[in-house]
Design a protein around this motif. Structure first.
Motif, mmCIF file in Angstrom:
data_model
loop_
_atom_site.group_PDB
_atom_site.id
_atom_site.type_symbol
_atom_site.label_atom_id
_atom_site.label_comp_id
_atom_site.label_asym_id
_atom_site.label_seq_id
_atom_site.Cartn_x
_atom_site.Cartn_y
_atom_site.Cartn_z
ATOM 1 N N VAL A 86 0.832 -1.208 0.000
ATOM 2 C CA VAL A 86 0.000 0.000 0.000
ATOM 3 C C VAL A 86 0.866 1.258 0.000
ATOM 4 O O VAL A 86 0.564 2.254 -0.671
ATOM 5 C CB VAL A 86 -0.958 0.007 1.209
ATOM 6 C CG1 VAL A 86 -1.632 1.371 1.384
ATOM 7 C CG2 VAL A 86 -2.009 -1.089 1.065
ATOM 8 N N GLU A 87 1.948 1.221 0.753
ATOM 9 C CA GLU A 87 2.813 2.393 0.885
ATOM 10 C C GLU A 87 3.684 2.632 -0.340
ATOM 11 O O GLU A 87 4.264 3.709 -0.495
ATOM 12 C CB GLU A 87 3.717 2.247 2.120
ATOM 13 C CG GLU A 87 2.959 2.183 3.437
ATOM 14 C CD GLU A 87 2.135 3.430 3.691
ATOM 15 O OE1 GLU A 87 2.644 4.533 3.390
ATOM 16 O OE2 GLU A 87 0.990 3.312 4.163
ATOM 17 N N LEU A 88 3.765 1.654 -1.207
ATOM 18 C CA LEU A 88 4.637 1.783 -2.368
ATOM 19 C C LEU A 88 3.989 2.615 -3.469
ATOM 20 O O LEU A 88 2.763 2.685 -3.601
ATOM 21 C CB LEU A 88 4.998 0.401 -2.911
ATOM 22 C CG LEU A 88 5.821 -0.489 -1.980
ATOM 23 C CD1 LEU A 88 5.983 -1.869 -2.590
ATOM 24 C CD2 LEU A 88 7.174 0.138 -1.696
ATOM 25 N N HIS A 89 4.840 3.221 -4.263
ATOM 26 C CA HIS A 89 4.403 4.035 -5.396
ATOM 27 C C HIS A 89 3.639 3.175 -6.391
ATOM 28 O O HIS A 89 4.081 2.087 -6.763
ATOM 29 C CB HIS A 89 5.631 4.655 -6.055
ATOM 30 C CG HIS A 89 5.345 5.418 -7.296
ATOM 31 N ND1 HIS A 89 4.713 6.642 -7.300
ATOM 32 C CD2 HIS A 89 5.611 5.129 -8.598
ATOM 33 C CE1 HIS A 89 4.598 7.070 -8.539
ATOM 34 N NE2 HIS A 89 5.139 6.177 -9.345
ATOM 35 N N ASP A 90 2.494 3.649 -6.824
ATOM 36 C CA ASP A 90 1.698 2.957 -7.840
ATOM 37 C C ASP A 90 2.288 3.276 -9.213
ATOM 38 O O ASP A 90 2.281 4.428 -9.647
ATOM 39 C CB ASP A 90 0.248 3.429 -7.753
ATOM 40 C CG ASP A 90 -0.678 2.690 -8.717
ATOM 41 O OD1 ASP A 90 -0.179 1.889 -9.533
ATOM 42 O OD2 ASP A 90 -1.897 2.922 -8.648
ATOM 43 N N PRO A 91 2.786 2.273 -9.934
ATOM 44 C CA PRO A 91 3.435 2.558 -11.216
ATOM 45 C C PRO A 91 2.472 2.713 -12.383
ATOM 46 O O PRO A 91 2.904 3.004 -13.504
ATOM 47 C CB PRO A 91 4.321 1.322 -11.423
ATOM 48 C CG PRO A 91 3.558 0.223 -10.762
ATOM 49 C CD PRO A 91 2.884 0.844 -9.565
ATOM 50 N N VAL A 92 1.180 2.519 -12.140
ATOM 51 C CA VAL A 92 0.203 2.514 -13.232
ATOM 52 C C VAL A 92 -0.260 3.936 -13.560
ATOM 53 O O VAL A 92 -0.494 4.750 -12.659
ATOM 54 C CB VAL A 92 -1.004 1.629 -12.874
ATOM 55 C CG1 VAL A 92 -2.085 1.726 -13.943
ATOM 56 C CG2 VAL A 92 -0.573 0.184 -12.696
ATOM 57 N N GLY A 93 -0.399 4.210 -14.849
ATOM 58 C CA GLY A 93 -0.993 5.464 -15.284
ATOM 59 C C GLY A 93 -0.032 6.620 -15.395
ATOM 60 O O GLY A 93 -0.463 7.771 -15.569
ATOM 61 N N HIS A 94 1.237 6.352 -15.335
ATOM 62 C CA HIS A 94 2.215 7.430 -15.389
ATOM 63 C C HIS A 94 2.743 7.612 -16.812
ATOM 64 O O HIS A 94 2.980 6.646 -17.542
ATOM 65 C CB HIS A 94 3.375 7.136 -14.437
ATOM 66 C CG HIS A 94 2.974 7.207 -13.002
ATOM 67 N ND1 HIS A 94 2.894 8.389 -12.313
ATOM 68 C CD2 HIS A 94 2.590 6.233 -12.142
ATOM 69 C CE1 HIS A 94 2.497 8.150 -11.079
ATOM 70 N NE2 HIS A 94 2.296 6.850 -10.955
ATOM 71 N N VAL A 95 2.926 8.858 -17.193
ATOM 72 C CA VAL A 95 3.497 9.172 -18.502
ATOM 73 C C VAL A 95 5.009 8.978 -18.409
ATOM 74 O O VAL A 95 5.700 9.710 -17.702
ATOM 75 C CB VAL A 95 3.157 10.613 -18.931
ATOM 76 C CG1 VAL A 95 3.825 10.941 -20.265
ATOM 77 C CG2 VAL A 95 1.640 10.800 -19.021
ATOM 78 N N LEU A 96 5.509 7.969 -19.092
ATOM 79 C CA LEU A 96 6.928 7.623 -19.038
ATOM 80 C C LEU A 96 7.745 8.450 -20.034
ATOM 81 O O LEU A 96 8.901 8.768 -19.784
ATOM 82 C CB LEU A 96 7.109 6.132 -19.317
ATOM 83 C CG LEU A 96 6.295 5.195 -18.404
ATOM 84 C CD1 LEU A 96 6.473 3.756 -18.849
ATOM 85 C CD2 LEU A 96 6.714 5.366 -16.957
ATOM 86 N N GLU A 97 7.146 8.764 -21.159
ATOM 87 C CA GLU A 97 7.777 9.603 -22.170
ATOM 88 C C GLU A 97 6.694 10.448 -22.837
ATOM 89 O O GLU A 97 5.535 10.024 -22.917
ATOM 90 C CB GLU A 97 8.468 8.769 -23.257
ATOM 91 C CG GLU A 97 9.618 7.900 -22.806
ATOM 92 C CD GLU A 97 10.195 7.109 -23.963
ATOM 93 O OE1 GLU A 97 10.422 7.717 -25.041
ATOM 94 O OE2 GLU A 97 10.392 5.897 -23.812
ATOM 95 N N ALA A 98 7.064 11.618 -23.319
ATOM 96 C CA ALA A 98 6.127 12.449 -24.074
ATOM 97 C C ALA A 98 6.916 13.278 -25.080
ATOM 98 O O ALA A 98 7.973 13.818 -24.748
ATOM 99 C CB ALA A 98 5.332 13.358 -23.138
ATOM 100 N N PHE A 99 6.418 13.342 -26.297
ATOM 101 C CA PHE A 99 7.126 14.120 -27.312
ATOM 102 C C PHE A 99 6.141 14.550 -28.404
ATOM 103 O O PHE A 99 5.079 13.948 -28.587
ATOM 104 C CB PHE A 99 8.286 13.332 -27.926
ATOM 105 C CG PHE A 99 7.931 11.947 -28.402
ATOM 106 C CD1 PHE A 99 7.525 11.733 -29.722
ATOM 107 C CD2 PHE A 99 8.010 10.857 -27.541
ATOM 108 C CE1 PHE A 99 7.201 10.460 -30.157
ATOM 109 C CE2 PHE A 99 7.676 9.578 -27.966
ATOM 110 C CZ PHE A 99 7.277 9.382 -29.284
ATOM 111 N N ASP A 100 6.509 15.612 -29.082
ATOM 112 C CA ASP A 100 5.698 16.159 -30.171
ATOM 113 C C ASP A 100 6.372 15.860 -31.503
ATOM 114 O O ASP A 100 7.590 16.009 -31.651
ATOM 115 C CB ASP A 100 5.533 17.674 -30.005
ATOM 116 C CG ASP A 100 4.764 18.038 -28.751
ATOM 117 O OD1 ASP A 100 3.724 17.405 -28.510
ATOM 118 O OD2 ASP A 100 5.217 18.937 -28.018
ATOM 119 N N ARG A 101 5.553 15.459 -32.470
ATOM 120 C CA ARG A 101 6.052 15.182 -33.813
ATOM 121 C C ARG A 101 5.931 16.438 -34.685
ATOM 122 O O ARG A 101 5.117 17.335 -34.395
ATOM 123 C CB ARG A 101 5.258 14.026 -34.434
ATOM 124 C CG ARG A 101 5.363 12.718 -33.660
ATOM 125 C CD ARG A 101 6.786 12.183 -33.668
ATOM 126 N NE ARG A 101 7.215 11.883 -35.038
ATOM 127 C CZ ARG A 101 8.446 12.089 -35.482
ATOM 128 N NH1 ARG A 101 9.374 12.624 -34.687
ATOM 129 N NH2 ARG A 101 8.758 11.796 -36.733
#
Length: 415
Positions: A86-101
């Protein structure tokens, strides 16, 4: 419809709900599960007692019975593992990379649940809770298939956990237990493409080999643990003795315990006799090479088969080597890429060992018994991966996620 397919189908339906849960909703469910384990520990221990009595009647070794046994303290530790998740960081739903083309598209790489995880494992009922907690925290549904030796324990644990979920936003059907103890239930799980997204085996070499060789569902392979400790010429005697003793004796029934002790011949001439006596006094059966037997006549002759065996018991191979090169070669030949240790004060040798050994966890001056999700701060673990794709080593929350790309446009079409 078979039990296996029916429960996998229910898990698949629940996975669609799991994917929408917030971190708070998942954490609230895990806390309810942890509290329920404590409230119902007497009934869980009673069910476990049935498994223990049956195992003892069937001649199960005391070492394996230890892996199976639940006590009040162990139930508390299992519950604490859930609270740590419960105390651990939830890894789901996070933007790992973002870039514009250049064409104006916005591309985001986002972490997502794997979906439905099939978990196939053997005697230890704590795995039932560990696997459930980690899978549910990451928004995955899970179909558990434990070994027949812990059937009553697992059945009661899952009943308790599912009942706890009834008062939460998490669907109880996200947690399923296959109760059919036959080999056929495993074989069916391995081919449930479209219902299971991945299968994770956790157990002995034969179980893992069967899964890897026969699954059509993708597999994350956890491996057997033929773990070595190498005592280099410069090792501090007291430290070397404590590390080797802990790696073998503290809990020999688990995959990160030591099966073979490699000893530099110079260190052996000065200190092996004392270390062997300590092992013998703890009830460890020794098997050794010819040079080992000269120093420790109580040791039986070790064979190639012995060096290739994961004992999970109070049995230890001892092999004397001329130096680090011979130690590395022995590990390359017999190791299972799980956990390996060097005890040395020579930093050059330590660096060579850490760089040269191909294993999921490599130690300098510390016991291999630390290869464990709880010890790594993961709260619990789904298993220890010895493969190299997707995840390696103790698998905590991030190992149970995948990724997808989200692309935002404003009417772009490809010419």
């Amino acid at each position: 419809m078979s039990e296996v397919r029916e429960k996998a189908a229910l898990a698949k339906q629940a996975a669609a709900i799991m994917n929408r849960l917030t971190t708070n909703e998942k954490n609230e469910a895990l806390l309810e599960m942890a509290a329920a384990l404590i409230r119902q520990q007497d009934s869980i221990i009673d069910a476990n007692r049935i498994d223990i009595e049956r195992g003892r009647a069937n001649g199960t070794s005391e070492s394996l019975l230890d892996r199976l046994t639940l006590t009040s303290a162990r139930v508390e530790a299992i519950s604490e593992g859930l609270r740590q998740v419960v105390e651990l960081h939830d890894p789901v739903g996070h933007v790992l990379e973002a870039f514009d083309r250049p064409n104006g598209l916005r591309v985001e790489k986002v972490s997502v649940p794997l979906g439905v995880i099939g978990m196939i494992y053997e005697a230890r009922p704590n795995v039932t809770v560990d696997a459930a907690g980690l899978c549910l925290k990451t928004g995955n549904a899970v179909v558990l298939r434990g070994g027949s030796a812990a059937l009553e324990s697992n059945r009661r644990i899952v009943e308790v956990l599912r009942d706890a979920l009834a008062s939460t936003a998490m669907p109880a059907d996200a947690l399923q237990l296959v109760e059919d103890p036959s080999r056929a239930s495993v074989d069916e799980m391995l081919k449930l493409n479209g219902l299971l997204d991945v299968v994770i085996p956790r157990g002995g070499a034969s179980l893992i080999r069967n899964v890897v060789e026969n699954a059509t569902v993708p597999v994350i392979e956890t491996g057997a643990g033929i773990c070595h400790t190498y005592l280099d010429e410069s090792a501090q005697p007291a430290m070397a003795s404590d590390i080797a003793f802990n790696a073998k004796v503290q809990r020999p029934s688990v995959c990160n315990s030591m099966e073979t002790l490699l000893v530099h011949e110079s260190f052996a001439s000065r200190h092996l006799r004392e270390l062997a006596d300590r092992m013998l006094a703890a009830g460890v059966e020794l098997r050794g090479c010819a040079r080992t037997i000269e120093l420790v006549p109580e040791a039986a002759a070790a064979t190639d088969a012995d060096f290739a065996t994961e004992y999970n018991d109070y049995i230890l191979n001892i092999h004397m080597v001329s130096g680090i090169d011979e130690a590395l070669e022995h590990i390359r030949k017999y190791g299972t890429m799980h956990s390996e240790c060097i005890v040395t004060e020579n930093r050059e040798h330590a660096d060579r060992f850490l760089q040269g050994v191909d294993a999921a966890a490599v130690y300098h001056n510390a016991s291999t018994r630390f290869t464990d999700g709880f010890e790594f701060g993961f709260g619990a673990e789904i298993g220890i991966s010895t493969q190299k794709l997707h995840a390696r080593g103790p698998m905590g929350l991030p190992a149970l996620t995948s990724t997808k790309y989200r692309i935002y446009g404003s009417g772009q079409i490809r010419g």
